[in-house]
Design a protein around this motif. Structure first.
Motif, PDB file in Angstrom:
ATOM      1  N   UNK A  60      -1.050 -17.547  49.669  1.00  0.00           N
ATOM      2  CA  UNK A  60      -0.838 -16.026  49.776  1.00  0.00           C
ATOM      3  C   UNK A  60       0.479 -16.037  48.634  1.00  0.00           C
ATOM      4  N   UNK A  61       0.592 -15.198  47.808  1.00  0.00           N
ATOM      5  CA  UNK A  61       1.533 -15.100  46.822  1.00  0.00           C
ATOM      6  C   UNK A  61       2.678 -14.047  47.526  1.00  0.00           C
ATOM      7  N   UNK A  62       2.145 -12.930  48.194  1.00  0.00           N
ATOM      8  CA  UNK A  62       3.131 -12.085  48.802  1.00  0.00           C
ATOM      9  C   UNK A  62       2.964 -12.087  50.320  1.00  0.00           C
ATOM     10  N   UNK A  63       4.047 -12.639  50.784  1.00  0.00           N
ATOM     11  CA  UNK A  63       4.217 -12.777  52.216  1.00  0.00           C
ATOM     12  C   UNK A  63       5.495 -12.048  52.673  1.00  0.00           C
ATOM     13  N   UNK A  64       5.409 -10.959  53.335  1.00  0.00           N
ATOM     14  CA  UNK A  64       6.529 -10.197  53.721  1.00  0.00           C
ATOM     15  C   UNK A  64       7.119 -10.796  55.012  1.00  0.00           C
ATOM     16  N   UNK A  65       8.282 -11.167  55.165  1.00  0.00           N
ATOM     17  CA  UNK A  65       8.651 -11.369  56.625  1.00  0.00           C
ATOM     18  C   UNK A  65       9.881 -10.483  56.931  1.00  0.00           C
ATOM     19  N   UNK A  66       9.535  -9.739  58.090  1.00  0.00           N
ATOM     20  CA  UNK A  66      10.451  -8.629  58.664  1.00  0.00           C
ATOM     21  C   UNK A  66      11.090  -9.015  59.772  1.00  0.00           C
ATOM     22  N   UNK A  67      12.378  -8.818  59.990  1.00  0.00           N
ATOM     23  CA  UNK A  67      13.137  -9.068  60.813  1.00  0.00           C
ATOM     24  C   UNK A  67      13.304  -8.041  62.006  1.00  0.00           C
ATOM     25  N   UNK A  68      12.862  -8.067  63.203  1.00  0.00           N
ATOM     26  CA  UNK A  68      13.004  -6.919  64.396  1.00  0.00           C
ATOM     27  C   UNK A  68      13.918  -7.574  65.397  1.00  0.00           C
ATOM     28  N   UNK A  69      14.640  -8.400  64.881  1.00  0.00           N
ATOM     29  CA  UNK A  69      15.376  -9.126  66.251  1.00  0.00           C
ATOM     30  C   UNK A  69      16.103  -8.180  67.039  1.00  0.00           C
ATOM     31  N   UNK A  70      16.283  -6.796  66.679  1.00  0.00           N
ATOM     32  CA  UNK A  70      16.883  -5.985  67.779  1.00  0.00           C
ATOM     33  C   UNK A  70      15.956  -5.608  68.805  1.00  0.00           C
ATOM     34  N   UNK A  71      15.009  -6.023  69.077  1.00  0.00           N
ATOM     35  CA  UNK A  71      13.774  -5.666  69.858  1.00  0.00           C
ATOM     36  C   UNK A  71      14.482  -5.784  71.305  1.00  0.00           C
ATOM     37  N   UNK A  72      15.025  -7.061  71.400  1.00  0.00           N
ATOM     38  CA  UNK A  72      15.552  -7.113  72.859  1.00  0.00           C
ATOM     39  C   UNK A  72      16.564  -6.577  73.415  1.00  0.00           C
ATOM     40  N   UNK A  73      17.099  -5.705  72.515  1.00  0.00           N
ATOM     41  CA  UNK A  73      18.215  -4.546  72.579  1.00  0.00           C
ATOM     42  C   UNK A  73      17.660  -3.552  73.672  1.00  0.00           C
ATOM     43  N   UNK A  74      16.356  -3.360  73.380  1.00  0.00           N
ATOM     44  CA  UNK A  74      15.622  -1.859  74.068  1.00  0.00           C
ATOM     45  C   UNK A  74      14.848  -2.308  75.053  1.00  0.00           C
ATOM     46  N   UNK A  75      14.305  -3.698  75.166  1.00  0.00           N
ATOM     47  CA  UNK A  75      13.527  -4.181  76.106  1.00  0.00           C
ATOM     48  C   UNK A  75      13.310  -5.485  76.347  1.00  0.00           C
ATOM     49  N   UNK A  76      12.816  -5.856  77.675  1.00  0.00           N
ATOM     50  CA  UNK A  76      12.548  -7.195  77.720  1.00  0.00           C
ATOM     51  C   UNK A  76      11.308  -7.786  78.411  1.00  0.00           C
ATOM     52  N   UNK A  77      11.082  -9.095  78.286  1.00  0.00           N
ATOM     53  CA  UNK A  77       9.856  -9.386  78.942  1.00  0.00           C
ATOM     54  C   UNK A  77       9.849 -10.885  78.760  1.00  0.00           C
ATOM     55  N   UNK A  78       8.813 -11.605  79.177  1.00  0.00           N
ATOM     56  CA  UNK A  78       8.823 -13.367  79.148  1.00  0.00           C
ATOM     57  C   UNK A  78       8.984 -13.924  77.861  1.00  0.00           C
ATOM     58  N   UNK A  79       8.349 -12.962  76.968  1.00  0.00           N
ATOM     59  CA  UNK A  79       8.319 -13.576  75.511  1.00  0.00           C
ATOM     60  C   UNK A  79       9.707 -13.589  74.842  1.00  0.00           C
TER      61      UNK A  79
END
Ligand code: ZN
Length: 225
Positions: A60-79
């Motif tokens: 796959x030539x076009x693999x986009x990686x997106x960082x949403x690492x702010x997610x745990x600032x707004x919610x949390x869970x066991x993952x």
């Protein structure tokens, strides 16, 4: 530029999305397939490396990686929180691995990116059949989200869910029909404890995966027998 139809696969490196990716390569042709992977502060950030490796191996030539690492600032869970045990609380309708709004967030970002690339088809491996009933894996949510995305961007996205009605056993069958059963079994990461392939064998995700695999292998033996 060719007129060939292009597709964006929402890709985590797990069994389901890898099977979808392999099917998309067959159906659209390798060069027309892009994928997008989200990092959102998962405890097992290896997921991203597993996804990177599979996409690279599959050409796959076009693999986009997106960082949403702010997610745990707004919610949390066991993952997202390593101090929490994965559990299905007796008092709760859902296991504590549900990440609120995750798929909606993923689809919004995926759709914005897809439109920027002139892509209308978006494939996701979500499935409402035999997991814990995550609300944002239900078909009714996907259809509603698809309609909302189209309205939001005045664009005709087509969100495709090849696994929506399949059991895990049927998803293994699909991998086998693509000639990729061993590949999916050995290379993907579904385990909540971050162990590639067979996994830890104990977490709910490993149990579900292995039960489906055993059922499929048993039915295959019967057919071959
Ligand atoms: Zn596991």
């Amino acid at each position: 530029m060719s007129d060939a139809k292009k597709v964006l696969v929402v890709f985590s490196g797990g069994q389901d999305s890898t099977t979808c990716l392999l099917q998309a390569i067959r159906d659209y042709g390798r060069d027309c397939v892009s994928c997008i992977t989200f990092f959102y502060g998962q405890k097992h950030s290896d997921e991203v490396n597993v996804a990177k490796n599979i996409a690279a191996e599959q050409g796959i030539k076009n693999h986009k990686l997106i960082n949403l690492d702010w997610y745990n600032q707004i919610t949390t869970n066991a993952l997202l929180d390593s101090s929490m045990e994965i559990a299905q609380d007796a008092g709760s309708a859902y296991p504590n691995t549900v990440v609120d709004g995750r798929n909606m967030m993923f689809f919004l970002v995926a759709a914005i990116y897809a439109k920027s690339q002139g892509i209308k088809d978006i494939i996701t491996g979500v499935c409402e059949t035999d997991f814990s009933g995550y609300p944002d894996c239900r078909d009714v949510f996907i259809k509603s989200c698809n309609a909302t995305l189209n309205l939001a961007m005045d664009y005709s996205f087509h969100v495709i869910t090849p696994l929506m009605q399949l059991t895990k056993e049927q998803t293994w069958k699909m991998a086998d029909e693509l000639g990729m059963l061993d590949y999916v079994y050995e290379k993907t990461l579904t385990c909540y404890n971050g162990i590639v392939g067979r996994g830890c064998g104990e977490c709910p995700s490993c149990e579900l995966r292995q039960r489906g695999y055993d059922a499929y292998m048993a039915s295959r033996l019967k057919i071959e027998g």
